[in-house]
Design a protein around this motif. Structure first.
Motif, PDB file in Angstrom:
ATOM      1  N   UNK A 243     -11.260   4.055  -5.533  1.00 17.37           N
ATOM      2  CA  UNK A 243     -10.176   3.465  -5.161  1.00 17.37           C
ATOM      3  C   UNK A 243      -8.894   3.818  -6.141  1.00 17.37           C
ATOM      4  N   UNK A 244      -9.148   3.650  -7.343  1.00 17.49           N
ATOM      5  CA  UNK A 244      -8.187   3.851  -8.199  1.00 17.49           C
ATOM      6  C   UNK A 244      -7.465   5.320  -8.344  1.00 17.49           C
ATOM      7  N   UNK A 245      -8.517   6.390  -8.114  1.00 20.09           N
ATOM      8  CA  UNK A 245      -8.393   7.672  -8.131  1.00 20.09           C
ATOM      9  C   UNK A 245      -7.888   8.360  -6.705  1.00 20.09           C
ATOM     10  N   UNK A 246      -8.264   7.684  -5.833  1.00 20.98           N
ATOM     11  CA  UNK A 246      -7.778   7.988  -4.234  1.00 20.98           C
ATOM     12  C   UNK A 246      -8.612   9.041  -3.864  1.00 20.98           C
ATOM     13  N   UNK A 247     -10.018   9.381  -4.679  1.00 19.24           N
ATOM     14  CA  UNK A 247     -10.798  10.646  -4.016  1.00 19.24           C
ATOM     15  C   UNK A 247     -12.122  10.292  -4.814  1.00 19.24           C
ATOM     16  N   UNK A 248     -13.039  10.916  -3.967  1.00 10.45           N
ATOM     17  CA  UNK A 248     -14.369  10.998  -4.505  1.00 10.45           C
ATOM     18  C   UNK A 248     -14.660  11.882  -5.535  1.00 10.45           C
TER      19      UNK A 248
ATOM     20  N   UNK B 234     -11.579   3.999   5.097  1.00 12.74           N
ATOM     21  CA  UNK B 234     -11.343   4.999   5.798  1.00 12.74           C
ATOM     22  C   UNK B 234     -11.298   6.337   5.322  1.00 12.74           C
ATOM     23  N   UNK B 235     -11.675   7.445   5.918  1.00 16.80           N
ATOM     24  CA  UNK B 235     -12.035   8.686   5.086  1.00 16.80           C
ATOM     25  C   UNK B 235     -11.328   9.653   6.222  1.00 16.80           C
ATOM     26  N   UNK B 236     -10.407  10.617   5.807  1.00 19.47           N
ATOM     27  CA  UNK B 236     -10.028  11.780   6.323  1.00 19.47           C
ATOM     28  C   UNK B 236     -10.189  12.756   5.673  1.00 19.47           C
ATOM     29  N   UNK B 237      -9.752  13.723   6.052  1.00 22.31           N
ATOM     30  CA  UNK B 237      -9.807  15.217   5.140  1.00 22.31           C
ATOM     31  C   UNK B 237      -8.802  15.127   4.107  1.00 22.31           C
ATOM     32  N   UNK B 238      -7.899  14.340   4.305  1.00 23.06           N
ATOM     33  CA  UNK B 238      -6.695  14.497   3.288  1.00 23.06           C
ATOM     34  C   UNK B 238      -6.436  13.118   2.311  1.00 23.06           C
ATOM     35  N   UNK B 239      -7.208  11.977   3.045  1.00 23.50           N
ATOM     36  CA  UNK B 239      -7.126  10.730   1.957  1.00 23.50           C
ATOM     37  C   UNK B 239      -8.054   9.739   2.411  1.00 23.50           C
ATOM     38  N   UNK B 240      -8.032   8.854   1.341  1.00 25.39           N
ATOM     39  CA  UNK B 240      -9.119   7.897   1.637  1.00 25.39           C
ATOM     40  C   UNK B 240      -8.162   6.622   1.819  1.00 25.39           C
ATOM     41  N   UNK B 241      -8.375   5.495   2.500  1.00 32.98           N
ATOM     42  CA  UNK B 241      -7.764   4.357   2.336  1.00 32.98           C
ATOM     43  C   UNK B 241      -8.722   3.064   2.678  1.00 32.98           C
TER      44      UNK B 241
END
Length: 91
Positions: A14-19, A50-57
């Motif tokens: 969550x804090x870094x915005x990516x796995x 929510x996962x997309x190829x560009x971001x997580x929310x």
């Protein structure tokens, strides 16, 4: 899987915005981060991101889960601090 580690992994995502960024910060593989996230979602019984190829929310459930994980980790840190402040002696 350890739920505390899973909570730390989730908060890192969550804090870094990516796995990938979370995996690098935690020194673990992206596959392991993905497994921890899947396990957290399984325990919660809901999709947390929510996962997309560009971001997580965060989903609505993810927002609640994030807050509770932060409280859990802060409580653990407070307990460790309190015990160490007493030199490991019983309070």
């Amino acid at each position: 899987m350890d739920r505390l580690i899973a909570a730390e992994v989730f908060i890192s995502i969550v804090e870094r915005g990516s796995m990938i960024a979370a995996a690098q910060a935690l020194g673990m593989s992206r596959a392991m981060v993905t497994r921890y996230l899947a396990q957290m979602e399984d325990w919660a019984g809901a999709c947390l991101l929510h996962r997309t190829t560009r971001r997580l929310s965060l989903t609505e459930e993810g927002e609640v889960f994030t807050q509770r994980c932060r409280e859990l980790l802060a409580g653990l840190e407070a307990a460790e601090t309190e015990v160490s402040a007493h030199g490991g002696e019983a309070i």
